[in-house]
Design a protein around this motif. Structure first.
Motif, short mmCIF file in Angstrom:
data_model
loop_
_atom_site.label_atom_id
_atom_site.label_comp_id
_atom_site.label_asym_id
_atom_site.label_seq_id
_atom_site.Cartn_x
_atom_site.Cartn_y
_atom_site.Cartn_z
N MET A 1 -56.03 56.15 85.86
CA MET A 1 -56.31 55.77 84.45
C MET A 1 -57.80 55.79 84.20
O MET A 1 -58.29 56.45 83.30
CB MET A 1 -55.72 54.36 84.21
N LEU A 2 -58.51 55.10 85.06
CA LEU A 2 -59.96 55.04 84.93
C LEU A 2 -60.56 56.44 85.10
O LEU A 2 -61.46 56.84 84.39
CB LEU A 2 -60.53 54.11 86.01
N LYS A 3 -59.93 57.21 86.01
CA LYS A 3 -60.41 58.56 86.28
C LYS A 3 -60.24 59.45 85.03
O LYS A 3 -61.12 60.21 84.67
CB LYS A 3 -59.60 59.16 87.44
N ASN A 4 -59.05 59.29 84.35
CA ASN A 4 -58.80 60.05 83.13
C ASN A 4 -59.85 59.80 82.07
O ASN A 4 -60.35 60.70 81.43
CB ASN A 4 -57.43 59.65 82.56
N LYS A 5 -60.15 58.53 81.92
CA LYS A 5 -61.12 58.14 80.89
C LYS A 5 -62.47 58.80 81.16
O LYS A 5 -63.15 59.30 80.26
CB LYS A 5 -61.28 56.62 80.88
N ARG A 6 -62.81 58.80 82.44
CA ARG A 6 -64.09 59.38 82.80
C ARG A 6 -64.14 60.87 82.45
O ARG A 6 -65.10 61.36 81.91
CB ARG A 6 -64.35 59.17 84.30
N TRP A 7 -62.99 61.58 82.75
CA TRP A 7 -62.93 63.01 82.43
C TRP A 7 -63.02 63.25 80.94
O TRP A 7 -63.71 64.17 80.49
CB TRP A 7 -61.63 63.61 83.00
N THR A 8 -62.30 62.42 80.17
CA THR A 8 -62.34 62.58 78.71
C THR A 8 -63.79 62.46 78.24
O THR A 8 -64.26 63.24 77.42
CB THR A 8 -61.49 61.48 78.03
N PHE A 9 -64.45 61.49 78.82
CA PHE A 9 -65.85 61.24 78.43
C PHE A 9 -66.72 62.45 78.74
O PHE A 9 -67.47 62.94 77.90
CB PHE A 9 -66.37 60.00 79.16
N ILE A 10 -66.55 62.98 79.95
CA ILE A 10 -67.38 64.12 80.37
C ILE A 10 -67.11 65.35 79.50
O ILE A 10 -68.02 66.00 79.02
CB ILE A 10 -67.17 64.45 81.86
N ILE A 11 -65.83 65.61 79.23
CA ILE A 11 -65.48 66.77 78.40
C ILE A 11 -66.04 66.60 76.99
O ILE A 11 -66.63 67.52 76.42
CB ILE A 11 -63.94 66.99 78.38
N GLY A 12 -65.87 65.39 76.48
CA GLY A 12 -66.40 65.10 75.14
C GLY A 12 -67.89 65.34 75.08
O GLY A 12 -68.42 65.96 74.15
N LEU A 13 -68.57 64.87 76.11
CA LEU A 13 -70.03 64.98 76.17
C LEU A 13 -70.44 66.45 76.18
O LEU A 13 -71.31 66.88 75.42
CB LEU A 13 -70.54 64.28 77.43
N ALA A 15 -68.69 69.06 75.16
CA ALA A 15 -68.36 69.69 73.88
C ALA A 15 -69.44 69.35 72.86
O ALA A 15 -69.90 70.21 72.11
CB ALA A 15 -67.00 69.21 73.42
N GLY A 16 -69.84 68.11 72.85
CA GLY A 16 -70.87 67.66 71.91
C GLY A 16 -72.16 68.41 72.13
O GLY A 16 -72.79 68.89 71.18
N MET A 17 -72.54 68.52 73.41
CA MET A 17 -73.78 69.21 73.72
C MET A 17 -73.72 70.67 73.30
O MET A 17 -74.66 71.23 72.75
CB MET A 17 -74.08 69.11 75.23
N GLY A 18 -72.53 71.27 73.53
CA GLY A 18 -72.33 72.67 73.14
C GLY A 18 -72.51 72.85 71.64
O GLY A 18 -73.23 73.75 71.20
N MET A 19 -71.93 71.94 70.89
CA MET A 19 -72.03 72.04 69.43
C MET A 19 -73.47 71.87 68.99
O MET A 19 -73.94 72.58 68.08
CB MET A 19 -71.13 70.98 68.78
N ALA A 20 -74.17 70.97 69.64
CA ALA A 20 -75.58 70.74 69.29
C ALA A 20 -76.40 72.00 69.51
O ALA A 20 -77.21 72.39 68.67
CB ALA A 20 -76.14 69.58 70.12
#
Lengths: 201, 160
Positions: A1-13, A15-20
Motif C-alpha cells: 500500500m505504502l509502496k503504491n503511494k510512493r509510485w503514484t507520487f513518483i509518476i505524478g512528479l 509527469a509534472g516535470m515533463g509538462m513543465a
C-alpha cells in the motif's frame, strides 16, 4: 500500500516535470513578438526617391528585398547622430550573417555642407555597409516631407556655424517596401536587433 | 542521514566589526575637512570615437561637487580642438532633436550635487577636431570653473 503511494507520487512528479519542460520550450514560441519600435500598418509602399551617394545615384527601390533603415542626420552632428548610428551598427552586427539583408541609409539634412564623399566617410566609420545620401536642398526637403521628417537650420556660434534640428527617429522599411516600424531616438541596440531579427524571419 | 552544519562562532566577531566600523566613522568624521567652497571632481571622462570627416566631437563625464558651495563650469579648451563649447542636445517643440550652447553659457553643479554629461543631453563639444578621435587616444582637456579655477583632465576616446 505504502509502496503504491510512493509510485503514484513518483509518476505524478515525473509527469509534472515533463509538462513543465514542454511548457517552457513551447510557450515563448507561441507568444507573438512584441515590437519595440512603433508599428505602422500602411498599405501603401514607402515613397520612393532618388539621391546621390559617393557610389552614384540610388533609389529606395534598389533595395527591395532588403530591410532599409532610413535615418536623417548630418556629419557636423557630434552627439545625437553618432549615438544613433553606433546603436544601429551594434544591432545589425549582432545579427551576424543576416546583417547583409539590412541596409542603413543616412540622408543628410545639411546638403549645403555634406558632400556624398563626406557622408560616405562619416557613415562607414560606424558600419562598412552604411550608405550616406544627399541631394539638392529641394530634393532633401521633398524626401523629408514624404517621411514626416522635420528639419530646420538655426544659428549656432561663430565656431559651429549653423546647426540643424532634425527628427532623430529611424524608419524601418520592410523587404516589400512598406514602412513598417519607427524607432525613437535612444532605442537600444538589443531592442532594434530583436525587431529586425523578427522581420527577417 | 544527518547533515552537519558548521556555524562559525561569530557572536563576538559582530561586536568587534561594529566597534571597528564605529571607530573608523568617528576618525573619518574628525579628519574630514569641512571645506568652505566647492570641491569639484571629475569622473568617467570619455569621448566618442568619431570619423575624421566629422568636424565636431563630443566629450562626456560626471562632474561632482562634494563641497559646500555651488560652482559653475564656464568654459573648456583643448589643444585637440579648434574651439570647445558647452552644449546640450534637447527635444524641440516639433519633436525633433536639436543642439544648442547651454543656457547662460555655464553648467552649474550644486553643493553635494553632480552634473552628468551624457549622450543626448549635456556634452562638451569639440569643434574643428585637430586630433584623431580613435579608440585608445587620450586627449587633454582643461575645464574652467568659476570658483575652482582650472581643472585639467584626460579624455579617453572609447566606445560607450
Amino acid at each position: 500500500m505504502l509502496k503504491n503511494k510512493r509510485w503514484t507520487f513518483i509518476i505524478g512528479l515525473l509527469a509534472g516535470m515533463g509538462m513543465a519542460v514542454v511548457a517552457v520550450v513551447t510557450l515563448p514560441r507561441l507568444q507573438p513578438h512584441t515590437f519595440y519600435g512603433t508599428v505602422l500598418q500602411s498599405p501603401d509602399k514607402a515613397p520612393d526617391f532618388e539621391l546621390d551617394t559617393a557610389s552614384g545615384t540610388v533609389s529606395l527601390e534598389d533595395f527591395r528585398g532588403k530591410i532599409v533603415l532610413l535615418y536623417f542626420g548630418y556629419t557636423f552632428c557630434p552627439d545625437i547622430c553618432p549615438a544613433t548610428l553606433a546603436e544601429i551598427s551594434k544591432a545589425i552586427t549582432s545579427l551576424g550573417k543576416k546583417a547583409d539583408e539590412i541596409q542603413l541609409m543616412m540622408i543628410s539634412v545639411d546638403p549645403g555642407r555634406d558632400t556624398p564623399e563626406m557622408l560616405r566617410d562619416y557613415v562607414t566609420h560606424f558600419h562598412p555597409s552604411f550608405l550616406g545620401a544627399t541631394g539638392t536642398e529641394e530634393e532633401i526637403a521633398q524626401v523629408a516631407t514624404m517621411y514626416g521628417i522635420f528639419f530646420e537650420k538655426h544659428e549656432g556660434t561663430e565656431a559651429t556655424g549653423y546647426l540643424v534640428d532634425h527628427t532623430a527617429t529611424v524608419m524601418v522599411i520592410d523587404q516589400e517596401g512598406h514602412l513598417k516600424l519607427v524607432f525613437p531616438f535612444g532605442a537600444p541596440a538589443q531592442e532594434i536587433a530583436d525587431d529586425l531579427a523578427f522581420l527577417l524571419k | 542521514m544527518k547533515t552537519i552544519v558548521v556555524i562559525p562562532r561569530c557572536r563576538n566577531f559582530g561586536i568587534i566589526a561594529l566597534s571597528i566600523f564605529a571607530l573608523f566613522s568617528i576618525a573619518l568624521g574628525a579628519c574630514q575637512p569641512s571645506p568652505k567652497g566647492p570641491a569639484i571632481s571629475i569622473e568617467e571622462a570619455w569621448g566618442r570615437p568619431s570619423p575624421k570627416v566629422a568636424a565636431a566631437g563630443a566629450f562626456y563625464m560626471l562632474i561632482k561637487n562634494t563641497g559646500s558651495e555651488a560652482d559653475k563650469l564656464v568654459s573648456a579648451e583643448s589643444p585637440a580642438c579648434g574651439a570647445v563649447e558647452l552644449h546640450e542636445s534637447y527635444k524641440t517643440e516639433e519633436g525633433a532633436m536639436g543642439m544648442r550652447p547651454v543656457e547662460g553659457g555655464y553648467i552649474e553643479i550644486l553643493p553635494g550635487g553632480q552634473a552628468e554629461l551624457k549622450m543626448g543631453g549635456l556634452h562638451i563639444m569639440c569643434i574643428e577636431k585637430l586630433a584623431d578621435f580613435e579608440v585608445g587616444a587620450v586627449l587633454p582637456l582643461t575645464l574652467n570653473f568659476e570658483k575652482s579655477g582650472e581643472i585639467i583632465i584626460e579624455i579617453e576616446i572609447r566606445e560607450p
